[in-house]
Design an enzyme around this catalytic site. Structure first.
Site, short mmCIF file in Angstrom:
data_model
loop_
_atom_site.label_atom_id
_atom_site.label_comp_id
_atom_site.label_asym_id
_atom_site.label_seq_id
_atom_site.Cartn_x
_atom_site.Cartn_y
_atom_site.Cartn_z
N GLY A 48 0.86 -1.17 0.00
CA GLY A 48 0.00 0.00 0.00
C GLY A 48 0.90 1.22 0.00
CB ALA A 49 1.01 4.20 -2.21
CD GLN A 195 -3.15 -6.84 -3.27
OE1 GLN A 195 -3.86 -7.51 -4.02
NE2 GLN A 195 -1.97 -6.36 -3.65
CG ASP A 236 0.14 2.24 -5.78
OD1 ASP A 236 -1.02 1.82 -5.98
OD2 ASP A 236 0.89 1.82 -4.88
CG ASN A 246 -4.99 2.04 -7.32
OD1 ASN A 246 -4.26 2.11 -6.34
ND2 ASN A 246 -6.18 1.47 -7.26
CE LYS A 247 -2.06 -4.06 -6.51
NZ LYS A 247 -0.69 -4.56 -6.87
O1 MRU Z 1 0.64 -3.99 -4.55
P1 MRU Z 1 0.02 -3.21 -3.42
O2 MRU Z 1 -0.84 -4.04 -2.53
O3 MRU Z 1 1.05 -2.39 -2.67
O4 MRU Z 1 -0.94 -2.17 -4.15
C1 MRU Z 1 -1.71 -1.30 -3.38
C2 MRU Z 1 -2.58 -0.43 -4.20
O5 MRU Z 1 -2.56 -0.43 -5.39
C3 MRU Z 1 -3.41 0.57 -3.45
O6 MRU Z 1 -4.62 0.80 -4.11
C4 MRU Z 1 -2.64 1.89 -3.33
O7 MRU Z 1 -1.35 1.68 -2.84
C5 MRU Z 1 -3.33 2.85 -2.47
S1 MRU Z 1 -3.33 2.31 -0.79
C6 MRU Z 1 -3.93 3.50 0.19
#
Ligand code: MRU
Length: 355
Positions: A48-49, A195, A236, A246-247
């Site tokens: 998570g960013a 997730q 992200d 984003n994801k």
């Molecule tokens: O690969 P991850 O689990 O780190 O990806 C997380 C995401 O894409 C979230 O949507 C993003 O970091 C925002 S979290 C507040």
């Protein structure tokens, strides 16, 4: 409200909740060096960013403590390998690089100081506390956009686990629930790391927020059948023109939302903007190992040696985004000019009632 923390700092040590083991087990891992934190970020112990940025900041504090007794050079030089290691852990979430830039500024200002380890500890704690405060503010700004009785759809995990606490998109959902604006949440499972299934479902259950988990492929069907009002996601890295990384799967949801008349909200703190990047084409997209696609927790789901591709993120064009919500307010229909104005202090603050 349930207290959910992805990391804890106590007595000069960093403990990380191992998110790979959730929801079955709550295992805390202790880190005592920047290398250990970098490896934890790479391996998705912490993800998570915003949480990655916070963990990296604590990682530099750990490293300064470790190196202080043997330091033979000014701090910027002494800490350079640790910063490089942390920067190499994951490429897309800009919060990591934003946090390291702040660390660099402290290293430069206190290049010869014996107090540097304490300064970095204070900086990490400040970044951590500021993130929680930002989440709460943006949660309220986002919630104000949601009509009472709405069904919303979310992706990945953007909750307390992905941040310093509370959450970005899930923070908006938490605030909207507290304000009795939500009828139901649809949470996509978010392959290949699950997730949504492992983490978002866990957080929503602990909060008692009504939701259903769905396979990612059900999104179009559900948007049509359940009259989704808002798709709410985190970010992200947001480019100067509003293009948002984003994801993986977020871009598809934005296309589907536009087709079905659902609105699309990105919720992120200002630390997730990269104004040095003009558009999404310049955002580095992490490619992760193929076995994350072909196997689940070590069990093969595809033929041996099957080829696969595993981009961890995608970029949603700004034109598909109805609102970006930060701790400063709301940017409706984001453009380069609207984002610049937002940062110049001319944020469009939502009215009390939903739009
Ligand atoms: O690969 P991850 O689990 O780190 O990806 C997380 C995401 O894409 C979230 O949507 C993003 O970091 C925002 S979290 C507040």
């Amino acid at each position: 409200m349930a207290v959910i923390e992805p990391l804890r700092w106590a007595d000069g040590r960093l403990a990380l909740l191992d998110q790979r083991a959730l929801p079955d087990q709550e295992i805390w891992l202790t880190c005592d060096s920047a290398a250990a934190v970098a490896e934890a970020i790479r391996a998705m112990v912490v993800r998570g960013a915003p949480a990655i940025g916070i963990a990296a900041a604590y990682g530099t504090a750990l490293e300064a403590r470790r190196l202080a007794p043997q330091r033979a050079a000014p701090w910027p030089e002494t800490m350079a390998p640790a910063l490089a290691q942390l920067a190499a852990s994951r490429p897309t979430a800009v919060n990591l690089f934003w946090a390291l830039d702040q660390v660099r500024a402290v290293l430069a200002a206190d290049a010869g100081s014996d107090q540097l380890p304490q300064r970095l500890e204070q900086l990490a704690q400040q970044i951590h506390a500021d993130d929680v405060a930002a989440n709460r503010r943006l949660g309220d700004f986002g919630a104000a956009l949601i009509e009472p009785g709405s069904v919303v759809y979310t992706h990945c995990n953007t909750g307390a686990l992905a941040t310093g606490g509370y959450g970005t998109a899930l923070g908006v959902i938490r605030s909207a629930w507290q304000q009795q604006r939500l009828a139901h949440v649809l949470a996509g499972e978010t392959r290949p790391w699950w997730q949504g299934a492992r983490l978002t479902a866990w957080e929503l259950m602990r909060e008692g927020i009504p939701f259903s988990l769905n396979v990612d492929a059900a999104a179009a069907h559900l948007m049509r059948e359940r009259k989704v009002a808002w798709v709410i996601v985190g970010a992200d890295r947001i480019a100067a023109n509003g293009d948002t990384a984003n994801k993986i799967g977020t871009y598809s949801l934005a296309v589907l939302a536009r087709h079905h008349g659902a609105r699309f909200m990105v919720a992120a703190p200002c630390s997730t903007f990269d104004l040095a990047v003009a558009s999404g084409t310049e955002i580095p997209i992490e490619e992760r190992p193929c076995d994350e696609v072909t196997a689940v927790r070590g069990i093969a789901m595809a033929p041996r040696d099957c080829g696969a591709v595993n981009p961890a993120f995608d970029v949603t064009p700004a034109g598909l985004i109805d609102a970006i919500v930060t701790e400063r307010g709301v940017i409706m229909n984001p453009t380069e000019a609207a984002i610049a104005a937002h940062f110049a202090g001319e944020a469009v603050v939502p009215k009390e009632t939903a739009i």
